[in-house]
Structure formats: C-alpha cells, structure tokens
Write an enzyme that holds these catalytic residues in place. Sequence first.
Site, PDB file in Angstrom:
ATOM      1  N   SER A  84       0.810  -1.229   0.000  1.00 61.07           N
ATOM      2  CA  SER A  84       0.000   0.000   0.000  1.00 61.07           C
ATOM      3  C   SER A  84       0.839   1.272   0.000  1.00 61.07           C
ATOM      4  O   SER A  84       0.297   2.368   0.084  1.00 61.07           O
ATOM      5  CB  SER A  84      -0.953  -0.002   1.193  1.00 61.07           C
ATOM      6  OG  SER A  84      -0.253  -0.191   2.385  1.00 61.07           O
ATOM      7  N   THR A 212       1.720   7.009   0.262  1.00 60.92           N
ATOM      8  CA  THR A 212       0.827   5.889  -0.052  1.00 60.92           C
ATOM      9  C   THR A 212       0.788   5.634  -1.550  1.00 60.92           C
ATOM     10  O   THR A 212       1.092   6.536  -2.348  1.00 60.92           O
ATOM     11  CB  THR A 212      -0.614   6.200   0.430  1.00 60.92           C
ATOM     12  OG1 THR A 212      -1.434   5.056   0.257  1.00 60.92           O
ATOM     13  CG2 THR A 212      -1.235   7.348  -0.345  1.00 60.92           C
ATOM     14  N   THR A 245      -5.479   8.178   7.624  1.00 56.75           N
ATOM     15  CA  THR A 245      -5.404   6.966   6.822  1.00 56.75           C
ATOM     16  C   THR A 245      -6.830   6.554   6.494  1.00 56.75           C
ATOM     17  O   THR A 245      -7.766   6.950   7.176  1.00 56.75           O
ATOM     18  CB  THR A 245      -4.631   5.860   7.580  1.00 56.75           C
ATOM     19  OG1 THR A 245      -4.513   4.720   6.733  1.00 56.75           O
ATOM     20  CG2 THR A 245      -5.317   5.463   8.874  1.00 56.75           C
ATOM     21  N   GLY A 246      -6.978   5.770   5.444  1.00 59.00           N
ATOM     22  CA  GLY A 246      -8.321   5.322   5.075  1.00 59.00           C
ATOM     23  C   GLY A 246      -8.784   5.940   3.778  1.00 59.00           C
ATOM     24  O   GLY A 246      -7.964   6.372   2.964  1.00 59.00           O
TER      25      GLY A 246
HETATM   26  N1  GLY Z   1      -5.615   7.529   2.399  1.00 62.43           N
HETATM   27  C1  GLY Z   1      -5.053   7.172   1.195  1.00 62.43           C
HETATM   28  C2  GLY Z   1      -5.895   7.296   0.021  1.00 62.43           C
HETATM   29  O1  GLY Z   1      -7.100   7.411   0.122  1.00 62.43           O
HETATM   30  O2  GLY Z   1      -5.365   7.291  -1.067  1.00 62.43           O
END
Ligand code: GLY
Length: 333
Positions: A84, A212, A245-246
């Site tokens: 991720s 990310t 996050t999320g």
């Molecule tokens: N929190 C990372 C994304 O939604 O890309």
Amino acid sequence: MITRRDFLRLSTLFSGAALAGGSFAGGRSPGAVGRAEGPLVISTWDFGQAANAAAWGILAQGGTALDAVEAGARVPEADPENQSVGLGGRPDRDGHVTLDACIMDAKGRCGSVAALEHIVHAVSVARAVMERTPHVMLAGEGALQFALEQGFAKHDLLTEKSRREWQEWLKEARYRPVPNIENALPGGGRNHDTIGILAVDAAGDLGGACTTSGLAYKRHGRVGDSPIIGAGLYVDNGVGAATATGVGEEVVRIVGSHTVVERMRAGDTPEEACKQALERILRLGPKAWRDVQVGFLALRRDGVVGAYALQDGFTYAVRSGPVDEVRRAPHLL
Ligand code: GLY
C-alpha cells in the site's frame, strides 16, 4: 450593540491569544500546553514500527523531526512486501502504480507529490518540492520530470506479486476497493493504506510525513488525501500535528488533519480531536459506512498522542525510546 471601544478592546484580547499560540474557538480556551519532554515518533499501522525505528535513529542523535519523519516514511516505501506504499504498491485499474506523498515541517513549510509514477521515495521528492522549488505540489508527469531532474532513479514499482493480484482482480473487472478492512481483499490479503508519521524532536519541533500508493485498483489519475496538505497531514508547531489513513475522499471532504489540529487548538485532547473530525465525516453522510475506514492520528506539541477510527482495526505505533508500543485506536462504528 458593540461600540468601537469594545471592538478595540476585544481585538486586543484576541490578538494577544493568537500571539500566545492559541485561539478562541467554540467559546473554549485551549489553556497552556507546554513542550514535549523528549523526542517521540508515532506512525499509522503495524508497519509503523519499522518506520519509527528508522525515525528514532535520527531523533535519538538529536536530529530534526523533519529528517526523522522522512527517514521513517522511506522504510515502507522501499519494502516490496508492503502493498500500500511505494515499491510493490497495488496499481490502479490500468496497472500503473501511482504514489501520493507529502511532508511538512515546524516552520509551516510543506511539499507534496500526487500521482507520481516510477519513483520509490515519493516522500523525498515531496521534500525536494518543498526545499528546491517555490511550489507546494507537483503532480503526474511534471512530478516525475522534476524527480528525474533532481537525480531520483526511475524504477518499475509494480512487483510480480502485485501484478498477479491485479490480473486476478481484472478477471472480475469490478471496482470495489475496500480500504483498511482487515482481511478484505480476495484471498484474505490486507489492504492497509498510507503511512502517516509524526514526530517531535529534542528541540520541541514537530514534523510530519505521509505516503501511499492509494486505493488499490483506483481509477487512473485518482488522487487521495495523502498529498493534500491539511487533508492527509497537517503540522502546526504551536499546537500539534495530525495525519490520516483510510478512504481519502472522506478525509478531503472535511480537510481532516487540519480539522484535528484546529480541534486541539480549541482545547480538545488529541483523541477527542480525532473523534470530533470523524463525527464531522459521519454528519456528511448518508453513506454505506460499513465499507469505509478512516483513521486519524494526532500528536500534541507536549507529546500527548491520540487516535480514533471509524472502524475497529486501526493500529498505530508509538516510540519514545528503544521500543515501540503498538496501540489500537478506539472506533466509532
Ligand atoms: N488515504 C489514502 C488514500 O485514500 O489514497
């Protein structure tokens, strides 16, 4: 009715509060919050431990929070097993691994990259944007061009494992990413996303970073919260720092990390601030919340840490010495 004299008196009071590093919000005063007693670093998820270890190596030597969070974020970026973040990240639906990252320091300087391809250390490119350009954000081809000019090496970020999973996903050809729901991917794999890392150094200065590969199998060109200053990350040296996050779309809608920092400025504890931000997201519904995870992680300038998530399962790592403590965030749903 407020007279001109009252107005001037109130203006003096309010500017005094601002100078003291606080502001009045919701009628509550934040009270005096002192400096952290020693360095500390916190990171989202279980992979935050390896990131914290790298960051701690810098903090323990008296290094800056900025250097520490960059070093920490680079650890999962370079780990091909982490699907991720960075190298080995799951691709978008067209097979491109596109990275989002940002970084912010104690002086309010910030840099970010969005939809960056072919570069392992998106966080370091974000730092280069901050330090070597007059801009805050570079995206897509322009971000790649800048990274190459700065001497970053070009890589294929799609590992064989991530390619095989993507090809399996293509057979179903449905776009239903389920971020952060434990064991939700076909085959029981985890779909954790985003490392957010926050630190306070020995001088009492804060720094934060966030990186990310975003939602697995997202639409090509989709950008989440992570490169957006105020959404995926925010640092205010007089108050604290927060990261998210999320599902990025939910975080962006409330400028989540900035909201958390402003709640702390208004006097909420870090945990309460994270909870309040999530409640704000819920109020924006309706939505099938069962399938949505959002977590916030916050560090107040005095070293108090807090987190909250929509769903169970959001863990984070805290380090103020040679070992991490892994905590599980409380959740709303
Ligand atoms: N929190 C990372 C994304 O939604 O890309």
